[in-house]
Design an enzyme around this catalytic site. Structure first.
Site, mmCIF file in Angstrom:
data_model
loop_
_atom_site.group_PDB
_atom_site.id
_atom_site.type_symbol
_atom_site.label_atom_id
_atom_site.label_comp_id
_atom_site.label_asym_id
_atom_site.label_seq_id
_atom_site.Cartn_x
_atom_site.Cartn_y
_atom_site.Cartn_z
ATOM 1 N N GLU A 299 0.825 -1.200 0.000
ATOM 2 C CA GLU A 299 0.000 0.000 0.000
ATOM 3 C C GLU A 299 0.857 1.247 0.000
ATOM 4 O OE1 GLU A 299 -2.545 2.488 -0.492
ATOM 5 O OE2 GLU A 299 -3.610 0.667 0.057
ATOM 6 N N ASP A 303 1.092 4.071 -2.990
ATOM 7 C CA ASP A 303 0.728 5.473 -2.778
ATOM 8 C C ASP A 303 1.860 6.415 -3.151
ATOM 9 O OD1 ASP A 303 -1.617 4.473 -1.834
ATOM 10 O OD2 ASP A 303 -1.334 5.070 0.249
ATOM 11 N N SER A 509 -7.521 2.214 -3.363
ATOM 12 C CA SER A 509 -6.304 2.778 -2.791
ATOM 13 C C SER A 509 -5.301 3.137 -3.882
ATOM 14 C CB SER A 509 -5.666 1.804 -1.811
ATOM 15 O OG SER A 509 -5.515 0.551 -2.401
#
Length: 592
Positions: A299, A303, A509
């Site tokens: 994650e 990002d 996400s």
């Protein structure tokens, strides 16, 4: 203002009991049913230390909200006149009588002012107490609770009390009854290795996107890169100019570390000009910055790589927040001594890809946290949250295992929105796939049960609701609630580098940091032209009513045993107003 990390440190707050030295009768302040999926393991060790946060009322908050409404309305004469840190703190400061009453109460329990940490505005007071003392002050019993699905363990209670005379002086105390946790959207569920050879972006056989004049390399239908997103969202050739005044930030939780070596591989693969550049790291609430390659988080890597890759060379920051379960009885929770959002200079865009079911957050706490986001918006910060990966369901990406029941002991079947995306002071980002784009079948959306629909949503959302056949999902959602998402972006087949190798990854996400990066570029254009940052985005987005966005009209996102909502013309609770056309939006925002 006090929000200390977009999601990880929301879950800290605190206590109550007697005052002025003399014992007083306690009055029940809050009581909840034992939450679903949490098993009581027994009493918490009396010596375990809890960082209790006490929220004092903010009598002038309506004034802050009025300011935010005006400075976020592109047709208002005050548009873009963001408030200073000092302005915001004055508007959320508690009344002196509340400050005195709370400190008198604490001192009656032997807690001196020097042992308390106050937020700059004084609206939060934090103290670290052993369980035994907190129990006495709150007239309750803290217990250890274990989540049956992932094994997380929290120290919480299902009720607490306060002296009656503190009713008007204390708004809430946590962590007491808040069982919500920062859960990442489902990047790890859309995780697959890909060849180490980057897809070509030089094919002559381009895909034309109808109605936009945009063409995209066909490889983007199977692998999303920075080049793909810039092509698809009409940002090819834009070069940031205000990099000394503009910034973007990404947030990380649950021991997700953004790896520098992975970023360099990603840059070499997709953004060669960025090789050698990096980002700042801010540690919050015991957060860490572990750079061991096998500790890299998918994650966090996603990002940072796409958020910074798209917006390069805009400076970037990664906020690493600690506080992850499981609970260790003999270990003290690290104290949060870092308040990054108290700085005068804060990033103009912050993206977060973590949330939890709205119903797991006590409503008073959710509203208070949402108000903290309003403070950031008033200072010119755009907050973006991924809308979730369970369609209208509870965030579980597998519709077959979703549990769409209320958490109030009644076990009613309901659609389950996520928080913080359901907060009206943030911008929620849903997901699309493929080119031409269609709604991702996991894109989170729906209607809040805590927050009423804000005025700037009324027309667009009202039109959607009026188009639904009468009785559609009656009783399963709140038609008066704040609706999500607001916008969307590509959300699958993202090529990142994770633990030294190229992989595919996805989820909303992926959509949130990507959309945030284009917002950073829009801010760059405005700042370079002598204009302020965009700040709180949603009123602008709804005022444009779809202009500057690719409307997504195909697909749906099922959940809770239903097909969910459909993507339709105009706004819909699957993709919002659709995906950005940076070129058009840049021209638009330069006019305001």
């Amino acid at each position: 203002m006090r929000i200390s990390a977009p999601f990880g440190s929301f879950l800290l707050a605190a206590f109550a009991s007697v005052a002025s030295g003399a014992p007083r009768t306690l009055k029940l302040r809050q009581s909840i049913a034992p939450p679903r999926n949490w098993v009581d393991l027994g009493p918490a060790p009396p010596t375990h230390v809890i960082p209790l946060r006490i929220a004092l009322p903010q009598p002038r908050f309506p004034e802050l909200e009025e300011h935010l409404t005006e400075i976020s309305d592109p047709f208002h004469e005050r548009y873009g006149e963001h408030l200073s840190k000092e302005d915001v703190e004055a508007l959320v400061a508690p009344h002196p009588s509340s400050v005195n009453a709370v400190h008198e109460w604490l001192e009656s329990h032997g807690i001196r002012k020097e042992a308390c940490h106050r937020s700059p505005a004084g609206d939060w007071v934090t103290v670290r107490l052993p369980v035994a003392q907190a129990e006495k002050m709150l007239g309750t019993e803290f217990r250890m609770w274990k989540h049956t699905q992932d094994g997380d363990v929290l120290v919480r209670t299902t009720e607490y009390s306060l002296p009656a005379h503190l009713d008007k002086h204390i708004e809430l105390i946590q962590p007491t009854t808040a069982f919500n946790r920062a859960k990442g959207q489902h990047t790890t569920f859309r995780f697959s290795p890909v060849p180490d050879v980057a897809p070509s972006s030089l094919s002559d056989d381009k895909i034309s996107v109808e109605g936009s004049g945009v063409t995209v390399d066909p490889s983007c239908n199977t692998t999303i890169t920075v080049s793909c997103l810039k092509q698809l969202y009409n940002a090819v050739g834009y070069v940031p100019k205000a990099t000394n005044k503009n910034a973007i930030a990404l947030t990380g939780y649950l021991e997700e570390f953004a790896n520098f070596a992975d970023l360099q591989q990603f840059y070499a693969d997709q953004v060669p000009a960025a090789v050698g550049s990096s980002f700042d790291v801010v540690l919050i609430n015991g957060g860490q910055n572990n750079q061991t390659l096998d500790e890299a988080g998918p994650e966090a890597d996603l990002d940072v790589q796409f958020g910074l890759g798209i917006s390069f060379p805009t400076p970037g920051t990664f906020y690493s927040t600690g506080g992850r379960p499981p609970f260790i009885p003999d270990a003290n929770t690290p104290e949060n001594t870092n308040e990054p959002y108290q700085d005068h200079k804060i990033p103009q865009v912050i993206s977060t890809s973590y949330a939890d079911d709205e119903q797991t957050v006590p409503v008073d706490f959710a509203r208070r946290v949402c108000g903290e986001f309003a403070q950031l918006g008033a200072r010119g910060v755009s907050l973006l949250f991924s809308s979730g990966d369970g369609g209208v369901g509870d965030g579980d990406p597998d519709p077959a295992t979703q549990t769409c029941f209320t958490n109030d002991g009644k076990n009613q079947t309901k659609f389950i929105p996520l928080f913080p995306p359901s907060c009206p002071f943030v911008t929620a980002v849903g997901g699309t796939v493929h080119i031409p784009e269609v709604a991702a079948d996991f894109s989170g959306g729906g209607f809040s049960n805590y927050f009423l629909r804000p005025i700037w949503q009324q027309v667009a959302v009202g039109k959607f609701l009026a188009s639904l056949p009468k009785g559609t999902y009656a009783g399963l959602f709140n038609p008066l609630g704040r609706a999500i998402p607001d916008v969307s972006a590509q959300s699958n087949f993202f090529r990142i580098f994770f633990q030294g190798r190229a992989v595919h990854i996805g989820g909303t996400s992926a959509a949130a940091p990507s959309f945030a990066a284009f917002v950073a570029l829009l801010n760059d254009a405005r700042i370079a032209a002598g204009k302020p940052s965009l700040g709180f985005l949603s009123p602008l987005i709804y005022a444009l009513n779809g202009v500057g966005f690719h409307d997504i009209t195909a697909g749906n996102a099922p959940g809770c045993g239903t097909p969910g909502f459909n993507a339709t013309a105009g706004w819909d609770p699957v993709t919002g107003f659709g995906t950005p056309d940076f070129g058009k939006l840049k021209d638009i925002v330069l006019k305001f």
